[in-house]
Motif scaffolding. Sequence first.
Motif, mmCIF file in Angstrom:
data_model
loop_
_atom_site.group_PDB
_atom_site.id
_atom_site.type_symbol
_atom_site.label_atom_id
_atom_site.label_comp_id
_atom_site.label_asym_id
_atom_site.label_seq_id
_atom_site.Cartn_x
_atom_site.Cartn_y
_atom_site.Cartn_z
ATOM 1 N N UNK A 34 0.945 -1.292 -0.173
ATOM 2 C CA UNK A 34 -0.093 0.085 0.016
ATOM 3 C C UNK A 34 0.746 1.251 -0.071
ATOM 4 N N UNK A 35 1.969 1.290 0.634
ATOM 5 C CA UNK A 35 2.647 2.342 0.987
ATOM 6 C C UNK A 35 3.536 2.538 -0.437
ATOM 7 N N UNK A 36 3.401 1.880 -1.041
ATOM 8 C CA UNK A 36 4.181 1.876 -2.550
ATOM 9 C C UNK A 36 3.727 3.176 -3.268
ATOM 10 N N UNK A 37 2.291 3.234 -3.017
ATOM 11 C CA UNK A 37 1.588 4.249 -3.555
ATOM 12 C C UNK A 37 1.869 5.786 -3.220
ATOM 13 N N UNK A 38 2.261 5.612 -1.986
ATOM 14 C CA UNK A 38 2.806 7.163 -1.123
ATOM 15 C C UNK A 38 3.887 7.752 -2.090
ATOM 16 N N UNK A 39 4.766 7.200 -2.665
ATOM 17 C CA UNK A 39 5.793 7.745 -3.415
ATOM 18 C C UNK A 39 5.333 8.170 -4.721
ATOM 19 N N UNK A 40 4.635 6.968 -5.344
ATOM 20 C CA UNK A 40 4.157 7.145 -6.797
ATOM 21 C C UNK A 40 3.369 8.424 -6.970
ATOM 22 N N UNK A 41 2.383 8.393 -5.987
ATOM 23 C CA UNK A 41 1.228 9.526 -5.962
ATOM 24 C C UNK A 41 1.562 10.629 -5.021
ATOM 25 N N UNK A 42 2.767 11.020 -4.899
ATOM 26 C CA UNK A 42 2.998 11.707 -3.461
ATOM 27 C C UNK A 42 2.421 13.314 -3.877
ATOM 28 N N UNK A 43 2.421 13.719 -5.230
ATOM 29 C CA UNK A 43 1.704 15.014 -5.563
ATOM 30 C C UNK A 43 0.373 15.026 -5.524
ATOM 31 N N UNK A 44 -0.359 13.888 -5.559
ATOM 32 C CA UNK A 44 -1.783 13.875 -5.659
ATOM 33 C C UNK A 44 -2.753 13.710 -4.143
ATOM 34 N N UNK A 45 -3.091 15.077 -3.865
ATOM 35 C CA UNK A 45 -3.856 15.090 -2.545
ATOM 36 C C UNK A 45 -4.756 14.160 -2.153
ATOM 37 N N UNK A 46 -5.674 13.798 -3.155
ATOM 38 C CA UNK A 46 -6.703 13.088 -2.927
ATOM 39 C C UNK A 46 -6.269 11.286 -2.518
ATOM 40 N N UNK A 47 -5.436 10.954 -3.252
ATOM 41 C CA UNK A 47 -4.608 9.812 -2.899
ATOM 42 C C UNK A 47 -4.277 9.962 -1.766
ATOM 43 N N UNK A 48 -3.269 10.769 -1.516
ATOM 44 C CA UNK A 48 -2.514 10.953 -0.080
ATOM 45 C C UNK A 48 -3.565 10.755 1.145
#
Length: 240
Positions: A180-194
Motif C-alpha cells: 500500500x505504501x508504494x503508492x505514497x511515493x508514486x502519487x506523492x503529489x496527488x492530494x486525494x490519493x494521499x
Amino acid sequence: MKSSAEDLRKRGKYEQADLDALSSLDSSLLFEKINSCMPAERSAAVHLLSERKDIDPEYLTDLILQRLSVENSLYTKIEICSVLEKGGCSTAKKMTAYLGKIGQNQYTALPDSVSKKKSYPLPRDIIARSLGKMDASVLPVLLDVLMSGDASAVSEVLDAIGFLVFYNPQSATPENLDAVLSALTKFSDNDLIQWKLMICLSAFPLPKSLDILNHVIETSEIPIFREEALRSKNLTVHRH
C-alpha cells in the motif's frame, strides 16, 4: 413514505412470480433478459443465472459488469453487486477495469471534514464498494492496481483495500502494508490519493502505520490530512 409494489418493481425489485416466469427459460434466453426493458426482470435474470451450473461464470461476469455500467435501477444494481461479491480473483480482476468509471459519486476533491463513522467508511465508488466486501483472497488483485499509473483507479482501489483489510484483520500484514505504501511515493503529489492513504492506514494496526500517521499529525500543512491521520490513529490504537 412507503414505496408501492409497482414503484419497487420499477426500481428493479423482483418477486417470486418473476423467478417462476423466467426459470424455465434456457440460459441463452435468460442472458438476453439481463438487458430487458423491465428492471425487475433484469434483476430476476441475474439472480437465476448466478445459480445455474451450466453457464460460463466469466461470461456472466462480463455481461453483468456491462449492465452495471449503464444500470439506473437501485435493486438491479444491488442484485448485480451481490453476485459479483461472491466471485474470486478472476471476477475481481474484471471488476478493477471499472474502478472509478461508474456513476458520479466518487470523491474528486478533498472533503471539508473527516468522516464521523466509528469504523471504516464505505467506499463511494460502486465497484470499490463491492471489491471491499469480497473474500480476502482477492486482496493481491487489488494491490496490483496500486502499481498502475491510473490515478482514478488507484484512488478508488485504496478505499476497497482499506475496507477489505479492516474487516479481515488477518490481512493487515507488514507485507501488505508495504504494498500500500508504494503508492505514497508514486502519487506523492496527488492530494486525494494521499488523503485516502491516511484512511487506509487505519486498517493496519502496525507500528509502521502509527509512525506515518504521527508524522502527518505533527508536520502536515494540510488540515484535513492532520485530522484524518488523527482519526485513523485513534481507530488503529483501539484495534491494536
